[in-house]
Design a protein around this motif. Structure first.
Motif, PDB file in Angstrom:
ATOM      1  N   ARG A   1     -37.757 -19.129 -12.146  1.00  0.00           N
ATOM      2  CA  ARG A   1     -36.905 -19.056 -13.350  1.00  0.00           C
ATOM      3  C   ARG A   1     -37.854 -18.839 -14.666  1.00  0.00           C
ATOM      4  O   ARG A   1     -37.348 -18.472 -15.792  1.00  0.00           O
ATOM      5  CB  ARG A   1     -35.978 -20.119 -13.406  1.00  0.00           C
ATOM      6  N   SER A   2     -39.020 -19.436 -14.757  1.00  0.00           N
ATOM      7  CA  SER A   2     -39.769 -19.496 -15.833  1.00  0.00           C
ATOM      8  C   SER A   2     -40.363 -18.030 -15.968  1.00  0.00           C
ATOM      9  O   SER A   2     -40.806 -17.998 -17.338  1.00  0.00           O
ATOM     10  CB  SER A   2     -41.058 -20.513 -15.601  1.00  0.00           C
ATOM     11  N   LEU A   3     -40.196 -17.175 -15.154  1.00  0.00           N
ATOM     12  CA  LEU A   3     -40.789 -15.931 -15.458  1.00  0.00           C
ATOM     13  C   LEU A   3     -39.608 -15.058 -16.201  1.00  0.00           C
ATOM     14  O   LEU A   3     -38.628 -14.981 -16.028  1.00  0.00           O
ATOM     15  CB  LEU A   3     -40.929 -15.236 -14.055  1.00  0.00           C
ATOM     16  N   PRO A   4     -40.246 -14.371 -17.149  1.00  0.00           N
ATOM     17  CA  PRO A   4     -39.334 -13.651 -17.920  1.00  0.00           C
ATOM     18  C   PRO A   4     -38.465 -12.486 -17.347  1.00  0.00           C
ATOM     19  O   PRO A   4     -37.372 -12.074 -17.645  1.00  0.00           O
ATOM     20  CB  PRO A   4     -40.294 -12.868 -18.832  1.00  0.00           C
ATOM     21  N   VAL A   5     -39.107 -11.883 -16.338  1.00  0.00           N
ATOM     22  CA  VAL A   5     -38.273 -10.990 -15.458  1.00  0.00           C
ATOM     23  C   VAL A   5     -37.380 -11.462 -14.157  1.00  0.00           C
ATOM     24  O   VAL A   5     -36.587 -10.668 -13.699  1.00  0.00           O
ATOM     25  CB  VAL A   5     -38.959  -9.775 -14.692  1.00  0.00           C
ATOM     26  N   PHE A   6     -37.327 -12.772 -14.244  1.00  0.00           N
ATOM     27  CA  PHE A   6     -36.704 -13.410 -13.340  1.00  0.00           C
ATOM     28  C   PHE A   6     -35.247 -12.930 -13.079  1.00  0.00           C
ATOM     29  O   PHE A   6     -34.700 -12.423 -12.127  1.00  0.00           O
ATOM     30  CB  PHE A   6     -36.584 -14.899 -13.331  1.00  0.00           C
ATOM     31  N   PRO A   7     -34.374 -12.672 -14.138  1.00  0.00           N
ATOM     32  CA  PRO A   7     -33.115 -12.081 -13.932  1.00  0.00           C
ATOM     33  C   PRO A   7     -33.044 -10.714 -13.489  1.00  0.00           C
ATOM     34  O   PRO A   7     -31.885 -10.208 -13.070  1.00  0.00           O
ATOM     35  CB  PRO A   7     -32.312 -12.355 -15.421  1.00  0.00           C
ATOM     36  N   HIS A   8     -34.059  -9.968 -13.490  1.00  0.00           N
ATOM     37  CA  HIS A   8     -34.221  -8.638 -13.023  1.00  0.00           C
ATOM     38  C   HIS A   8     -34.911  -8.446 -11.773  1.00  0.00           C
ATOM     39  O   HIS A   8     -35.183  -7.101 -11.618  1.00  0.00           O
ATOM     40  CB  HIS A   8     -35.024  -7.883 -14.517  1.00  0.00           C
ATOM     41  N   ASN A   9     -34.929  -9.380 -11.246  1.00  0.00           N
ATOM     42  CA  ASN A   9     -35.296  -9.124  -9.705  1.00  0.00           C
ATOM     43  C   ASN A   9     -34.365  -9.551  -8.641  1.00  0.00           C
ATOM     44  O   ASN A   9     -33.698 -10.728  -8.740  1.00  0.00           O
ATOM     45  CB  ASN A   9     -36.566 -10.146  -9.625  1.00  0.00           C
TER      46      ASN A   9
ATOM     47  N   LEU B   1     -34.854 -11.631  -5.206  1.00  0.00           N
ATOM     48  CA  LEU B   1     -35.746 -12.063  -4.582  1.00  0.00           C
ATOM     49  C   LEU B   1     -35.497 -12.624  -2.948  1.00  0.00           C
ATOM     50  O   LEU B   1     -34.364 -12.898  -2.633  1.00  0.00           O
ATOM     51  CB  LEU B   1     -36.032 -13.722  -5.232  1.00  0.00           C
ATOM     52  N   GLU B   2     -36.394 -12.571  -2.264  1.00  0.00           N
ATOM     53  CA  GLU B   2     -36.390 -13.168  -0.654  1.00  0.00           C
ATOM     54  C   GLU B   2     -37.336 -14.164  -0.736  1.00  0.00           C
ATOM     55  O   GLU B   2     -38.576 -13.845  -0.894  1.00  0.00           O
ATOM     56  CB  GLU B   2     -36.623 -11.864   0.352  1.00  0.00           C
ATOM     57  N   ILE B   3     -36.912 -15.325  -0.305  1.00  0.00           N
ATOM     58  CA  ILE B   3     -37.824 -16.672  -0.334  1.00  0.00           C
ATOM     59  C   ILE B   3     -37.900 -16.966   1.123  1.00  0.00           C
ATOM     60  O   ILE B   3     -36.804 -17.225   1.927  1.00  0.00           O
ATOM     61  CB  ILE B   3     -37.395 -17.601  -1.253  1.00  0.00           C
ATOM     62  N   THR B   4     -39.125 -17.020   1.712  1.00  0.00           N
ATOM     63  CA  THR B   4     -39.168 -17.767   2.917  1.00  0.00           C
ATOM     64  C   THR B   4     -40.217 -18.916   2.976  1.00  0.00           C
ATOM     65  O   THR B   4     -41.312 -18.731   2.671  1.00  0.00           O
ATOM     66  CB  THR B   4     -39.810 -16.545   3.986  1.00  0.00           C
ATOM     67  N   PRO B   5     -39.580 -20.102   3.295  1.00  0.00           N
ATOM     68  CA  PRO B   5     -40.494 -21.239   3.545  1.00  0.00           C
ATOM     69  C   PRO B   5     -41.517 -20.663   4.701  1.00  0.00           C
ATOM     70  O   PRO B   5     -41.459 -20.231   5.469  1.00  0.00           O
ATOM     71  CB  PRO B   5     -39.978 -22.482   3.898  1.00  0.00           C
ATOM     72  N   LEU B   6     -42.968 -21.170   4.427  1.00  0.00           N
ATOM     73  CA  LEU B   6     -44.188 -21.072   5.396  1.00  0.00           C
ATOM     74  C   LEU B   6     -44.739 -22.302   6.080  1.00  0.00           C
ATOM     75  O   LEU B   6     -44.770 -23.348   5.182  1.00  0.00           O
ATOM     76  CB  LEU B   6     -45.126 -20.306   4.837  1.00  0.00           C
ATOM     77  N   THR B   7     -45.096 -22.383   6.973  1.00  0.00           N
ATOM     78  CA  THR B   7     -45.929 -23.519   7.481  1.00  0.00           C
ATOM     79  C   THR B   7     -46.948 -22.934   8.391  1.00  0.00           C
ATOM     80  O   THR B   7     -47.001 -21.716   8.851  1.00  0.00           O
ATOM     81  CB  THR B   7     -44.824 -24.356   8.358  1.00  0.00           C
TER      82      THR B   7
END
Length: 101
Positions: free
Chosen positions: A70-78, A80-86
């Motif tokens: 959310r600190s990224l200025p373009v956050f609202p314009h993306n 996102l697909e988030i995958t936890p890794l191990t």
């Protein structure tokens, strides 16, 4: 914990006037550089023939990752697909660590 984050700009970013988009991307580079220096963004790639970015992010937990994203200025314009890794069982330690052992 590490996370694979795939970010694809939405039409909203691409539809911004060029001057606004350039200013936004300049701020984006500044924030991303700080996150790289802090060890939060550890790897980053661009998919060929695409505007999609794929990156490895390191955060204590999902809430911290969310705050960094959310600190990224373009956050609202993306999108996102988030995958936890191990670690994979065949490579229980980072490759650089295993090679130096």
């Amino acid at each position: 914990m590490d996370y694979l984050v795939t970010a694809t700009p939405t039409g909203g970013l691409l539809e911004l006037p060029a001057e606004d988009r350039d200013a936004l991307m300049s701020r984006e580079r500044q924030v991303a550089t700080e996150l790289i220096r802090a060890g939060v963004i550890t790897w980053m790639w661009r998919l060929p023939d695409s505007v999609t970015t794929v990156a490895i992010w390191s955060a204590a937990n999902a809430e911290d990752l969310d705050a960094h994203l959310r600190s990224l200025p373009v956050f609202p314009h993306n999108t996102l697909e988030i995958t936890p890794l191990t670690f994979h069982p065949a490579f229980p330690a980072p490759l650089g660590t295993a090679a130096s052992s």
